[in-house]
Design a protein around this motif. Structure first.
Motif, short mmCIF file in Angstrom:
data_model
loop_
_atom_site.label_atom_id
_atom_site.label_comp_id
_atom_site.label_asym_id
_atom_site.label_seq_id
_atom_site.Cartn_x
_atom_site.Cartn_y
_atom_site.Cartn_z
N GLU A 100 0.83 -1.19 0.00
CA GLU A 100 0.00 0.00 0.00
C GLU A 100 0.87 1.25 0.00
O GLU A 100 1.88 1.31 0.71
CB GLU A 100 -0.92 0.03 1.22
N VAL A 101 0.48 2.22 -0.81
CA VAL A 101 1.14 3.52 -0.82
C VAL A 101 0.12 4.56 -0.37
O VAL A 101 -0.93 4.73 -1.00
CB VAL A 101 1.67 3.87 -2.22
N ARG A 102 0.44 5.23 0.72
CA ARG A 102 -0.47 6.24 1.26
C ARG A 102 -0.09 7.60 0.69
O ARG A 102 0.84 8.25 1.15
CB ARG A 102 -0.38 6.25 2.79
N GLY A 155 5.71 14.12 -5.39
CA GLY A 155 5.23 12.95 -4.66
C GLY A 155 4.65 13.26 -3.31
O GLY A 155 4.33 12.34 -2.54
N ALA A 156 4.45 14.54 -2.98
CA ALA A 156 3.95 14.92 -1.66
C ALA A 156 2.47 14.64 -1.50
O ALA A 156 1.97 14.51 -0.39
CB ALA A 156 4.24 16.40 -1.39
N GLY A 157 1.72 14.58 -2.62
CA GLY A 157 0.28 14.35 -2.55
C GLY A 157 -0.55 15.51 -3.08
O GLY A 157 -1.78 15.50 -2.97
N LYS A 158 0.10 16.50 -3.70
CA LYS A 158 -0.61 17.68 -4.18
C LYS A 158 -1.60 17.33 -5.29
O LYS A 158 -2.78 17.67 -5.22
CB LYS A 158 0.38 18.73 -4.69
N SER A 159 -1.10 16.68 -6.34
CA SER A 159 -1.96 16.36 -7.48
C SER A 159 -3.05 15.35 -7.08
O SER A 159 -4.18 15.42 -7.59
CB SER A 159 -1.13 15.81 -8.64
N THR A 160 -2.72 14.44 -6.19
CA THR A 160 -3.73 13.49 -5.71
C THR A 160 -4.86 14.24 -5.01
O THR A 160 -6.04 13.92 -5.18
CB THR A 160 -3.10 12.47 -4.75
N MET A 171 -0.26 26.46 2.15
CA MET A 171 -0.26 25.17 2.83
C MET A 171 0.89 24.34 2.27
O MET A 171 1.08 24.29 1.06
CB MET A 171 -1.59 24.46 2.62
N VAL A 172 1.62 23.70 3.17
CA VAL A 172 2.74 22.86 2.77
C VAL A 172 2.40 21.42 3.09
O VAL A 172 2.04 21.09 4.23
CB VAL A 172 4.04 23.27 3.51
N ILE A 173 2.51 20.55 2.09
CA ILE A 173 2.21 19.13 2.27
C ILE A 173 3.46 18.31 1.99
O ILE A 173 4.25 18.64 1.10
CB ILE A 173 1.05 18.70 1.35
#
Length: 324
Positions: free
Chosen positions: A31-33, A55-60, A223-225
């Protein structure tokens, strides 16, 4: 801006199942969270920078907010709508620009793409004409309308995509790398247009970008992710303070002098009458300016904020969660 959030993200997670080879005729599942317990709200009319490394999750996050992806857990609402359940209904309330993809028809003249979108969104003729004229004027696109999309430069196509996203008067505009690959002139035009759009029409904007000048010039809130988690949510000044670093005071003297000597600052460069002084980012510039003005023949000065990218790099290096 204040009021009820137009965008609501509450404990949202997105987990992907990834399979990879682990030997002959055998695959391993893991699993990739991509997004992990993400919570934030964006009030109507706010322009927010949403930044982080690859790969931080922005586009997701953007894909879940548009309904392209369904969250694995948590709650999402945009203009009161669940994006994944009512994607078609939501499409009439949002606009989306993905910098590395286009929503335009590649072989058609730009104006034909817009005419097709008018039919798709059932935009009334008067509103379509008004919005198109406004975009064409402010983005300087009049000479591009009859040009096939495939013949447009990247900067021209990007302006075309932004106009396309706004023809139906969306309440929310998602911008994913809207200035990627653009020259300086095109970037300035796009930034000016977005600033005017937000000020005049109150369009809510969520901006993801690696060009941090976009954030500095357009957004009061950032916001920083990282690794799917929100590390910071606040204003730019607060980000600078938490990330540490230094600000720069650029001083123009009336004549050439030896390096300026003041407390809490050091000269890092001298070029004729101009001197650059570095001082801690969390300190006020006012006492420093007052001391220099009182002791030296001052002609002009300006304060330069630290580069956001370096601030974020230091923040990541610290490893602490900085979300408010």
């Amino acid at each position: 801006m204040s009021g009820e959030p137009l965008i609501e993200v509450d404990g949202v997670e997105k987990v992907f199942d990834v399979r990879r080879k682990a030997g002959f005729m055998r695959r391993e599942r893991r699993e990739v969270r991509a997004v992990d317990s993400l919570t934030f709200g964006v009030p109507r009319g706010e322009m927010v920078g949403y930044i982080g490394p690859n790969g931080a999750g922005k586009s997701t996050t953007i894909k879940m907010l548009t309904g392209i992806l369904t969250p694995s857990a948590g709650r999402l609402r945009v203009a009161g709508i669940d994006p994944s359940r009512e994607r078609s209904r939501l499409a009439h309330r949002i606009g989306v620009v993905f910098g590395q993809r286009t929503t335009l028809w590649w072989d058609l003249p730009l104006i034909d793409s817009y005419r097709l979108m008018r039919r798709m969104y059932r935009i009334p003729d008067a509103r379509y004409a008004e919005n198109l004229d406004r975009c064409v004027e402010l983005l300087e696109m009049e000479e591009l309308l009859e040009v096939p999309v495939r013949q447009l430069s990247l900067g021209q196509r990007m302006r075309g995509d932004i106009a396309a996203a706004l023809l139906h008067d969306p309440e929310v505009l998602y911008l994913d790398e809207p200035t990627i690959g653009l020259d300086i002139v095109s970037k300035v035009k796009v930034r000016e247009f977005l600033r005017d759009l937000n000020a005049e029409r109150g369009t809510t904007v969520l901006l993801t970008t690696h060009d941090l000048t976009d954030i500095e010039q357009l957004c009061r809130r950032v916001m920083v992710i990282d690794h799917g988690r929100l590390m910071y949510d606040g204003d730019l000044d607060g980000l600078h303070e938490l990330g540490g670093g230094e600000r720069t005071l650029v001083v123009d003297l009336e004549r050439e002098l030896p390096p300026i000597e003041v407390e809490f600052a050091r000269v890092v460069k001298v070029d004729g009458v101009r001197q650059w002084l570095a001082f801690p980012a969390d300190r006020s510039a006012a006492p420093l300016v007052a001391e220099i003005a009182g002791r030296y023949p001052l002609a002009d000065l300006s304060v330069r904020e630290p580069d956001i990218e370096s601030v974020i790099a230091r923040m990541y290096a610290g490893g602490a969660s900085l979300a408010y």
